[in-house]
Write a protein that holds these residues in place. Structure first.
Motif, PDB file in Angstrom:
ATOM      1  N   LYS A 112      23.834   7.986  11.425  1.00 22.08           N
ATOM      2  CA  LYS A 112      24.787   6.918  11.686  1.00 22.08           C
ATOM      3  C   LYS A 112      25.713   7.216  12.862  1.00 22.08           C
ATOM      4  O   LYS A 112      26.423   6.326  13.329  1.00 22.08           O
ATOM      5  CB  LYS A 112      25.623   6.648  10.433  1.00 22.08           C
ATOM      6  N   ILE A 114      28.311   9.323  12.834  1.00 22.60           N
ATOM      7  CA  ILE A 114      29.686   9.398  12.331  1.00 22.60           C
ATOM      8  C   ILE A 114      30.128  10.839  12.172  1.00 22.60           C
ATOM      9  O   ILE A 114      29.392  11.674  11.630  1.00 22.60           O
ATOM     10  CB  ILE A 114      29.809   8.670  10.971  1.00 22.60           C
ATOM     11  N   HIS A 128      33.491   6.966  14.203  1.00 25.05           N
ATOM     12  CA  HIS A 128      32.184   6.442  14.632  1.00 25.05           C
ATOM     13  C   HIS A 128      31.998   6.805  16.116  1.00 25.05           C
ATOM     14  O   HIS A 128      32.048   5.939  16.990  1.00 25.05           O
ATOM     15  CB  HIS A 128      32.121   4.934  14.423  1.00 25.05           C
ATOM     16  N   LYS A 131      29.224   5.017  18.437  1.00 30.80           N
ATOM     17  CA  LYS A 131      29.596   3.676  18.885  1.00 30.80           C
ATOM     18  C   LYS A 131      30.620   3.741  20.008  1.00 30.80           C
ATOM     19  O   LYS A 131      30.552   2.976  20.976  1.00 30.80           O
ATOM     20  CB  LYS A 131      30.158   2.870  17.713  1.00 30.80           C
TER      21      LYS A 131
END
Length: 353
Positions: A112, A114, A128, A131
């Motif tokens: 992910k 993270i 995050h 992202k």
């Protein structure tokens, strides 16, 4: 484009204003029209950025002090500046960059992107990061625990080249581990696999920082090595005491190694016992996974034969015959560049290349 040129100018100006960060290292090389990767190694003291080619060769490297940024937002801003600086220096086009790999010390969900938390670094909980990087730079990003990054780097470009199944171990204040099985990093159900330092080696052993007891890390981590050495040299005239000039606060595993080279019996005993405990911990993993190689890196691993000989002897003596016969115990080859090259290898691994 004008926009890219403007970004490069701003990046150069901002980096010049970083307080006491300095660009500590720079490797120059002629760049042709090829594909490259950005490897980033976040450490407690320094953060390293590298422009790496497809063969794991660093073409340019920047190192800044981690204290120069406070949290993820500032890190991402500096990362963007340095990436633009690489583009300017090497006259690259942005589409020549295949991806950004990041290795960091802590709990990370590699799937992910993270950061759950980073060891010894504040302001990094539940971030995050993938992202943030991708939205800021427009380049695909991948991240993982630093021990996994070291393992995939050594497997791809270091001592583990040619193996199919490899165990990577980093020896320092803590003990990190990475598992490469069938050519892929094994991360476990919760992305928390490979914690070799927390394999129990003594049911009645001392408390470990993880909350358990008798963990391998509690016997071969540098704080334990220093603490045990201080007890043994108390009131004695040793090469160790001469090297630290009587100031116990100066004692490090590196000093112990120097004393061992001078023939100091206590130093040699400490390092040998460290190797035996490490060998015991690795024996269980070798019996379980039957790897081709175990690659050991990190500061404590620099004690050379004093640790490695004991590890090899212990594994040969205690491991089952077939796994012990085939496994190779190797010293890591990538050195201080393991994090940067490993981060680049992480990109290739995640992209399936």
């Amino acid at each position: 484009t004008k926009r890219a040129q403007h970004g490069v100018r701003l990046a150069t100006k901002r980096l010049r204003r970083l307080p006491d960060c300095g660009i500590l290292t720079k490797i120059n090389g002629h760049i042709m029209n090829k594909k490259f990767y950005i490897g980033i190694d976040i450490g407690a003291t320094n953060t390293k950025f590298g422009l790496v080619d497809g063969k794991g060769r660093i073409k340019s490297k920047k190192v800044i002090r981690t204290s120069c940024y406070n949290g993820a937002a500032q890190f991402v801003s500096i990362a963007k500046d340095i990436v633009y600086l690489f583009i300017k220096e090497k006259k690259l086009k942005k589409n020549q960059l295949c991806g950004i790999g990041i290795g960091a010390p802590g709990a990370i969900d590699s799937n992910k992107g993270i950061v759950h938390y980073l060891t010894n670094l504040k302001g990094w909980k539940g971030i995050h990061l993938r992202k943030m990087i991708e939205s800021k730079l427009g380049i695909r990003a991948y991240l993982d625990n630093d021990a996994n990054v070291m393992a995939i780097g050594e497997f791809s470009f270091g001592a583990g080249r040619g193996s199919k199944n490899m165990i990577g171990v980093t020896l320092g204040s803590g003990v990190g581990g990475g598992l490469v099985l069938d050519g892929r990093v094994y991360r476990g159900t919760n992305m928390a696999g490979g914690e070799i330092g927390h394999v129990p080696v003594n049911v009645e052993g001392p408390k470990c920082a993880c909350g358990g007891s008798g963990c391998l890390e509690a016997y071969v981590g540098s704080p334990y090595i220093v603490k045990k050495t201080l007890k043994l040299i108390k009131g004695k005239k040793t090469a160790i005491m001469k090297l630290i000039k009587g100031k116990t606060s100066r004692l490090t595993p590196k000093i112990i190694y120097k004393a061992a080279l001078k023939g100091d019996p206590i130093a040699k005993r400490i390092l040998r016992e460290t190797g035996i405990y490490l060998g015991v911990g690795l024996t269980g993993i070798i019996n379980l996974l039957n790897p081709d190689a175990v690659v050991i890196g990190g500061g404590v691993a620099n004690a050379g034969r004093f640790i490695f000989d004991a590890v090899k002897e212990t594994v040969k003596k205690r491991a089952m015959h077939l796994p012990a016969k085939t496994v190779k115990i190797l010293k890591a080859e990538l050195g201080e560049d393991a994090g940067v090259v490993g981060a680049m290898a992480l990109v290739k691994e995640r992209q399936g290349k």
